[in-house]
Design a protein around this motif. Structure first.
Motif, PDB file in Angstrom:
ATOM      1  N   GLN A 119       0.816  -1.220   0.000  1.00 47.03           N
ATOM      2  CA  GLN A 119       0.000   0.000   0.000  1.00 47.03           C
ATOM      3  C   GLN A 119       0.848   1.268   0.000  1.00 47.03           C
ATOM      4  O   GLN A 119       0.330   2.374  -0.162  1.00 47.03           O
ATOM      5  CB  GLN A 119      -0.927   0.021   1.225  1.00 47.03           C
ATOM      6  N   ASP A 120       2.158   1.121   0.181  1.00 45.62           N
ATOM      7  CA  ASP A 120       3.046   2.287   0.233  1.00 45.62           C
ATOM      8  C   ASP A 120       3.041   2.977  -1.134  1.00 45.62           C
ATOM      9  O   ASP A 120       3.175   2.321  -2.175  1.00 45.62           O
ATOM     10  CB  ASP A 120       4.464   1.841   0.595  1.00 45.62           C
ATOM     11  N   LYS A 144      -0.762 -10.063 -13.444  1.00 44.55           N
ATOM     12  CA  LYS A 144      -0.196  -9.611 -12.174  1.00 44.55           C
ATOM     13  C   LYS A 144       1.244  -9.132 -12.314  1.00 44.55           C
ATOM     14  O   LYS A 144       1.938  -8.954 -11.316  1.00 44.55           O
ATOM     15  CB  LYS A 144      -0.253 -10.752 -11.150  1.00 44.55           C
ATOM     16  N   PHE A 145       1.664  -8.890 -13.529  1.00 42.63           N
ATOM     17  CA  PHE A 145       3.059  -8.518 -13.761  1.00 42.63           C
ATOM     18  C   PHE A 145       3.451  -7.286 -12.963  1.00 42.63           C
ATOM     19  O   PHE A 145       2.871  -6.220 -13.107  1.00 42.63           O
ATOM     20  CB  PHE A 145       3.294  -8.264 -15.256  1.00 42.63           C
ATOM     21  N   ARG A 146       4.428  -7.456 -12.099  1.00 43.19           N
ATOM     22  CA  ARG A 146       5.015  -6.379 -11.286  1.00 43.19           C
ATOM     23  C   ARG A 146       3.956  -5.496 -10.622  1.00 43.19           C
ATOM     24  O   ARG A 146       4.097  -4.268 -10.571  1.00 43.19           O
ATOM     25  CB  ARG A 146       5.953  -5.531 -12.135  1.00 43.19           C
ATOM     26  N   ASN A 147       2.898  -6.149 -10.127  1.00 45.98           N
ATOM     27  CA  ASN A 147       1.880  -5.375  -9.400  1.00 45.98           C
ATOM     28  C   ASN A 147       2.438  -4.999  -8.024  1.00 45.98           C
ATOM     29  O   ASN A 147       3.502  -5.477  -7.609  1.00 45.98           O
ATOM     30  CB  ASN A 147       0.565  -6.151  -9.300  1.00 45.98           C
ATOM     31  N   PRO A 148       1.759  -4.109  -7.273  1.00 50.51           N
ATOM     32  CA  PRO A 148       2.297  -3.668  -5.979  1.00 50.51           C
ATOM     33  C   PRO A 148       2.615  -4.815  -5.023  1.00 50.51           C
ATOM     34  O   PRO A 148       3.596  -4.737  -4.272  1.00 50.51           O
ATOM     35  CB  PRO A 148       1.182  -2.763  -5.442  1.00 50.51           C
ATOM     36  N   ASN A 149       1.814  -5.873  -5.031  1.00 51.49           N
ATOM     37  CA  ASN A 149       2.098  -7.005  -4.142  1.00 51.49           C
ATOM     38  C   ASN A 149       3.436  -7.659  -4.497  1.00 51.49           C
ATOM     39  O   ASN A 149       4.236  -7.988  -3.623  1.00 51.49           O
ATOM     40  CB  ASN A 149       0.983  -8.048  -4.218  1.00 51.49           C
ATOM     41  N   VAL A 151       5.952  -6.259  -6.134  1.00 57.52           N
ATOM     42  CA  VAL A 151       7.041  -5.323  -5.869  1.00 57.52           C
ATOM     43  C   VAL A 151       7.358  -5.292  -4.376  1.00 57.52           C
ATOM     44  O   VAL A 151       8.528  -5.289  -3.968  1.00 57.52           O
ATOM     45  CB  VAL A 151       6.686  -3.909  -6.378  1.00 57.52           C
ATOM     46  N   ALA A 152       6.321  -5.290  -3.551  1.00 53.60           N
ATOM     47  CA  ALA A 152       6.529  -5.289  -2.099  1.00 53.60           C
ATOM     48  C   ALA A 152       7.284  -6.546  -1.664  1.00 53.60           C
ATOM     49  O   ALA A 152       8.202  -6.473  -0.838  1.00 53.60           O
ATOM     50  CB  ALA A 152       5.189  -5.197  -1.380  1.00 53.60           C
ATOM     51  N   ARG A 153       6.905  -7.695  -2.225  1.00 55.86           N
ATOM     52  CA  ARG A 153       7.618  -8.935  -1.881  1.00 55.86           C
ATOM     53  C   ARG A 153       9.092  -8.848  -2.251  1.00 55.86           C
ATOM     54  O   ARG A 153       9.971  -9.311  -1.514  1.00 55.86           O
ATOM     55  CB  ARG A 153       6.975 -10.138  -2.591  1.00 55.86           C
ATOM     56  N   LYS A 154       9.370  -8.250  -3.387  1.00 58.98           N
ATOM     57  CA  LYS A 154      10.764  -8.118  -3.810  1.00 58.98           C
ATOM     58  C   LYS A 154      11.544  -7.215  -2.859  1.00 58.98           C
ATOM     59  O   LYS A 154      12.723  -7.485  -2.582  1.00 58.98           O
ATOM     60  CB  LYS A 154      10.838  -7.576  -5.244  1.00 58.98           C
TER      61      LYS A 154
END
Length: 358
Positions: A119-120, A144-149, A151-154
């Protein structure tokens, strides 16, 4: 029967057979497993692309292809279906590329090496930026390619590999650790790399370099900064006007077009065909050179082999460093040969003495 010789009509017949039998029975009948890389998207449904392409051969060529006769990836099934105008989608998203990890790692660094939530606002912004990077083809991306979820996991994959982190690290790859340690060792340079990638994408300059050439498709051919800046770097090196100016400058000073690393001269070896030919290498990496004009002193004239070896793996050696390495290897081999020849002579002499004694 030529593999890939299917038609749009034969594909639609395979789709119809799939719908009639049901997925499980269809796959079982022809010995296929579920798609692992790509699916065929048609009229709101998704189909196992490899199975559909294989069975389409039955309708077009009289015999279905067995699973072991071809692949379901870019070279076979997916390519055949796309060539016929069908939509092919990736089952899972591609692995993160170096360019993407650099941007994610920079974000983690600015957050005191802590992971960020989906959510950031900074994660959401980076997600939007990564979707613009021309690193992965559209067909290789799913919804879902590079969605916020993701990116956050990365960001947590990177943060939990930091040397000061004391908990259990999350799943991540070796490239995450490699880029992390480069940021720790060279924070200013890597920050500049991230800035160049970010600005190049935002301004639309790097999107114009989306299609790599055959050399850049080789996984063992890379830039310290990533593929996108490599392409811009290579574009500079391929400037015909700049290369001509460099060659003219060297010749005016009485120099030759011999490789500055190994000494190879195309004209000496190939005669008239090789006259005036040599490749140009931009010695200064893009993150150090910036976006200013290129000076002739920034360029080195090198042969194709040495050019390839310089770009093969990061960090890049300069032509002078490669020359030192070549000279050292030549010297070592000469010393070895000098030791071997007397030994061979002694052995031959000993054999001759034994022959005389007989």
């Amino acid at each position: 029967m030529r593999k890939g010789a299917i038609t749009r009509e034969s594909v639609l017949k395979a789709v119809g057979e799939h719908d009639e039998l049901g997925r499980e029975a269809f796959l079982s009948k022809y010995g296929f497993g579920e798609a692992r890389s790509y699916v065929l998207a048609y009229e709101g449904q998704e189909y196992d692309s490899k199975a559909i392409a294989g069975v389409a051969h039955k309708w077009a060529q009289g015999r279905a292809l067995a699973p072991g006769e071809f692949s379901g990836g870019k070279d076979h099934a997916a390519a055949w279906l796309k060539r016929l105008g069908f939509q092919v989608k990736a089952v899972k998203n591609p692995d993160w590329a170096r360019d993407e990890i650099i941007l994610a790692c920079h974000l983690v660094m600015t957050n005191d090496w802590k992971g960020l939530d989906a959510q950031d606002s900074r994660v959401i912004e980076l997600s939007s930026l990564l979707q613009l990077l021309p690193v992965h083809a559209d067909a290789d991306r799913n919804d879902k390619f590079r969605n916020p979820n993701g990116v956050a996991r990365k960001t947590f994959d990177i943060a939990t590999r930091h040397p000061d982190y004391r908990g259990k690290p999350t799943n991540g790859g070796a490239l995450d650790v490699e880029v992390l340690h480069e940021f720790l060792a060279r924070p200013d340079q890597m920050t500049e790399v991230a800035r160049l990638i970010r600005e190049g994408i935002t301004a639309g300059e790097l999107q114009a370099l989306a299609q790599p050439d055959e050399e850049e498709l080789d996984d063992d051919f890379e830039a310290p900064e990533g593929r996108l800046l490599l392409r811009r770097h290579r574009a500079r090196e391929r400037s015909k006007a700049l290369r001509k100016k460099k060659i003219d400058s060297v010749l005016r000073k009485g120099g030759s077009l011999a490789c500055e690393a190994c000494g190879f001269d195309f004209e000496d070896v190939y005669g008239e065909r090789g006259a005036g030919y040599v490749e140009c290498h931009h010695v200064v990496p893009l993150h150090e050179a910036g976006e200013g004009s290129t000076k002739l002193s920034d360029l080195a004239l090198i042969c194709a082999n040495c050019h390839r070896m310089i770009h093969r793996r990061a960090p890049w050696p300069t032509p002078a460093e490669l020359r030192t390495s070549i000279q050292h290897r030549r010297s070592t081999r000469s010393d070895t040969s000098a030791r071997i020849v007397p030994q061979r002579s002694k052995l031959a002499e000993h054999a001759a003495i034994q022959a005389d004694q007989r």
